[in-house]
Design a protein around this motif. Structure first.
Motif, mmCIF file in Angstrom:
data_model
loop_
_atom_site.group_PDB
_atom_site.id
_atom_site.type_symbol
_atom_site.label_atom_id
_atom_site.label_comp_id
_atom_site.label_asym_id
_atom_site.label_seq_id
_atom_site.Cartn_x
_atom_site.Cartn_y
_atom_site.Cartn_z
ATOM 1 N N PHE A 79 0.834 -1.204 0.000
ATOM 2 C CA PHE A 79 0.000 0.000 0.000
ATOM 3 C C PHE A 79 0.873 1.261 0.000
ATOM 4 O O PHE A 79 0.564 2.239 -0.677
ATOM 5 C CB PHE A 79 -0.926 0.006 1.225
ATOM 6 C CG PHE A 79 -2.059 -0.976 1.125
ATOM 7 C CD1 PHE A 79 -3.266 -0.608 0.551
ATOM 8 C CD2 PHE A 79 -1.925 -2.271 1.596
ATOM 9 C CE1 PHE A 79 -4.324 -1.503 0.455
ATOM 10 C CE2 PHE A 79 -2.972 -3.183 1.493
ATOM 11 C CZ PHE A 79 -4.171 -2.795 0.923
ATOM 12 N N ALA A 80 1.970 1.232 0.757
ATOM 13 C CA ALA A 80 2.858 2.401 0.822
ATOM 14 C C ALA A 80 3.470 2.700 -0.548
ATOM 15 O O ALA A 80 3.519 3.858 -0.984
ATOM 16 C CB ALA A 80 3.964 2.156 1.850
ATOM 17 N N LEU A 81 3.908 1.652 -1.239
ATOM 18 C CA LEU A 81 4.509 1.843 -2.571
ATOM 19 C C LEU A 81 3.457 2.363 -3.557
ATOM 20 O O LEU A 81 3.730 3.244 -4.375
ATOM 21 C CB LEU A 81 5.125 0.531 -3.076
ATOM 22 C CG LEU A 81 6.284 -0.025 -2.234
ATOM 23 C CD1 LEU A 81 6.692 -1.417 -2.722
ATOM 24 C CD2 LEU A 81 7.491 0.912 -2.261
ATOM 25 N N LYS A 82 2.247 1.829 -3.445
ATOM 26 C CA LYS A 82 1.156 2.267 -4.329
ATOM 27 C C LYS A 82 0.767 3.713 -4.022
ATOM 28 O O LYS A 82 0.472 4.495 -4.931
ATOM 29 C CB LYS A 82 -0.048 1.329 -4.153
ATOM 30 C CG LYS A 82 -1.038 1.370 -5.303
ATOM 31 C CD LYS A 82 -0.463 0.699 -6.545
ATOM 32 C CE LYS A 82 -1.434 0.778 -7.710
ATOM 33 N NZ LYS A 82 -0.758 0.471 -8.990
ATOM 34 N N LEU A 83 0.765 4.071 -2.727
ATOM 35 C CA LEU A 83 0.486 5.473 -2.351
ATOM 36 C C LEU A 83 1.497 6.416 -3.003
ATOM 37 O O LEU A 83 1.133 7.472 -3.513
ATOM 38 C CB LEU A 83 0.569 5.641 -0.828
ATOM 39 C CG LEU A 83 -0.657 5.310 0.017
ATOM 40 C CD1 LEU A 83 -0.277 5.230 1.489
ATOM 41 C CD2 LEU A 83 -1.777 6.342 -0.182
ATOM 42 N N ALA A 84 2.769 6.020 -2.969
ATOM 43 C CA ALA A 84 3.830 6.865 -3.555
ATOM 44 C C ALA A 84 3.633 7.018 -5.061
ATOM 45 O O ALA A 84 3.933 8.069 -5.636
ATOM 46 C CB ALA A 84 5.198 6.265 -3.256
ATOM 47 N N GLU A 85 3.099 5.970 -5.694
ATOM 48 C CA GLU A 85 2.857 6.035 -7.145
ATOM 49 C C GLU A 85 1.640 6.915 -7.460
ATOM 50 O O GLU A 85 1.690 7.774 -8.342
ATOM 51 C CB GLU A 85 2.620 4.625 -7.695
ATOM 52 C CG GLU A 85 2.354 4.615 -9.197
ATOM 53 C CD GLU A 85 1.982 3.238 -9.723
ATOM 54 O OE1 GLU A 85 2.391 2.919 -10.841
ATOM 55 O OE2 GLU A 85 1.279 2.473 -9.020
ATOM 56 N N LEU A 86 0.548 6.718 -6.705
ATOM 57 C CA LEU A 86 -0.705 7.427 -7.012
ATOM 58 C C LEU A 86 -0.743 8.847 -6.450
ATOM 59 O O LEU A 86 -1.389 9.721 -7.003
ATOM 60 C CB LEU A 86 -1.906 6.642 -6.457
ATOM 61 C CG LEU A 86 -2.160 5.242 -7.021
ATOM 62 C CD1 LEU A 86 -3.354 4.594 -6.334
ATOM 63 C CD2 LEU A 86 -2.391 5.285 -8.533
ATOM 64 N N TYR A 87 -0.064 9.077 -5.320
ATOM 65 C CA TYR A 87 -0.098 10.385 -4.646
ATOM 66 C C TYR A 87 1.323 10.850 -4.313
ATOM 67 O O TYR A 87 1.691 10.923 -3.135
ATOM 68 C CB TYR A 87 -0.915 10.302 -3.347
ATOM 69 C CG TYR A 87 -2.323 9.783 -3.533
ATOM 70 C CD1 TYR A 87 -3.353 10.626 -3.961
ATOM 71 C CD2 TYR A 87 -2.633 8.447 -3.280
ATOM 72 C CE1 TYR A 87 -4.641 10.151 -4.129
ATOM 73 C CE2 TYR A 87 -3.927 7.966 -3.454
ATOM 74 C CZ TYR A 87 -4.928 8.824 -3.880
ATOM 75 O OH TYR A 87 -6.206 8.356 -4.059
ATOM 76 N N PRO A 88 2.122 11.167 -5.322
ATOM 77 C CA PRO A 88 3.533 11.494 -5.054
ATOM 78 C C PRO A 88 3.740 12.661 -4.088
ATOM 79 O O PRO A 88 4.715 12.674 -3.344
ATOM 80 C CB PRO A 88 4.115 11.795 -6.443
ATOM 81 C CG PRO A 88 2.950 11.883 -7.375
ATOM 82 C CD PRO A 88 1.809 11.155 -6.760
#
Length: 245
Positions: A79-88
């Motif tokens: 989820f953390a990696l996906k957050l960084a991708e979707l909400y830089p």
């Protein structure tokens, strides 16, 4: 002004697992600190429509402010990696705790044998409570304080409502199916990791592999810890975290 410090928990658990760490950090960390339930865990809402990594991450994104440091245990690392991708703009740093962008072992990667996760999925259909108990035991396996660790995790787990059945089932599916190594290698923000050398779910070879994938990644391995280093070796975990912050 320090950004928000956000703690995310692992599979089958809830945000209460971070309680003891947060209490201690409040003395030294000057910014806001909070722990957040993953969608469907600890009474949190599930996504409308299909529960996927992207739809669940969008729900999380709504609860996180700009410039946050995300501390993510186990499943939450995805989820953390996906957050960084979707909400830089929302993620300034990631700290992976006993986590990996790819949890299942492959020819070129150390991880959990897929059959273990298949067994968990099957058991989940029959007895949720027993399956979570068994997962707690695996998380503590190897730790010199295994019994105490399980006891602590079990008590914290009871502090919040039980997890949604669908969220549990999808969570296992995410552990099995997601391979975010390419995303991990592309991220250009600081990523840190803290691992247990005795962890049976994220083998000790993984951190060095991650450093090969992304030169911005640095990590520490706690020699006698297993899959929950922030429970079994809280002081070592916190001193590493403070050095990053």
């Amino acid at each position: 002004m320090q950004g928000e410090l956000v703690f995310l928990h692992g599979w089958g658990m809830n945000k209460a697992v971070w309680q003891l760490c947060i209490e201690e950090l409040k003395e030294s960390y000057k910014g806001p600190i909070k722990s957040v339930n993953l969608p469907g865990f600890g009474g949190a809402n599930v996504p409308n429509g299909e529960y996927t990594l992207a739809s669940a991450t969008q729900l999380l994104g709504e609860q996180i402010s700009d410039n946050s440091t995300i501390v993510a245990w186990s499943l939450a690392g995805l989820f953390a990696l996906k957050l960084a991708e979707l909400y830089p703009t929302k993620v300034s740093k990631i700290v992976l705790v006993a986590s990996s962008p790819c949890f299942v072992e492959a020819l070129d990667w150390e991880g959990i044998n897929e059959q273990v996760l298949n067994d968990f999925s099957e058991q989940l259909q029959n007895n949720t409570t027993k399956t979570i108990e068994r997962f707690l035991a695996i998380q503590a396996m190897g730790s010199e304080r295994a019994k105490e660790d399980i006891k602590t995790l079990r008590a914290l787990l009871k502090a919040q409502p039980a997890a949604n059945e669908n969220a549990l089932s999808v969570g296992l599916e995410l552990l099995k199916s997601q391979d975010l190594r390419t995303l991990f290698s592309r991220l250009s923000l600081p990523i840190y990791g803290i691992f247990g050398r005795l962890d049976t779910l994220v083998p000790r070879q993984v951190p060095a592999r991650l450093a090969d994938l992304n030169p911005l990644f640095s990590y520490e391995i706690i020699a006698k810890a297993s899959h929950a280093p922030f429970i079994s070796h809280r002081q070592s975990f916190l001193s590493y975290l403070k050095s990053i912050l």
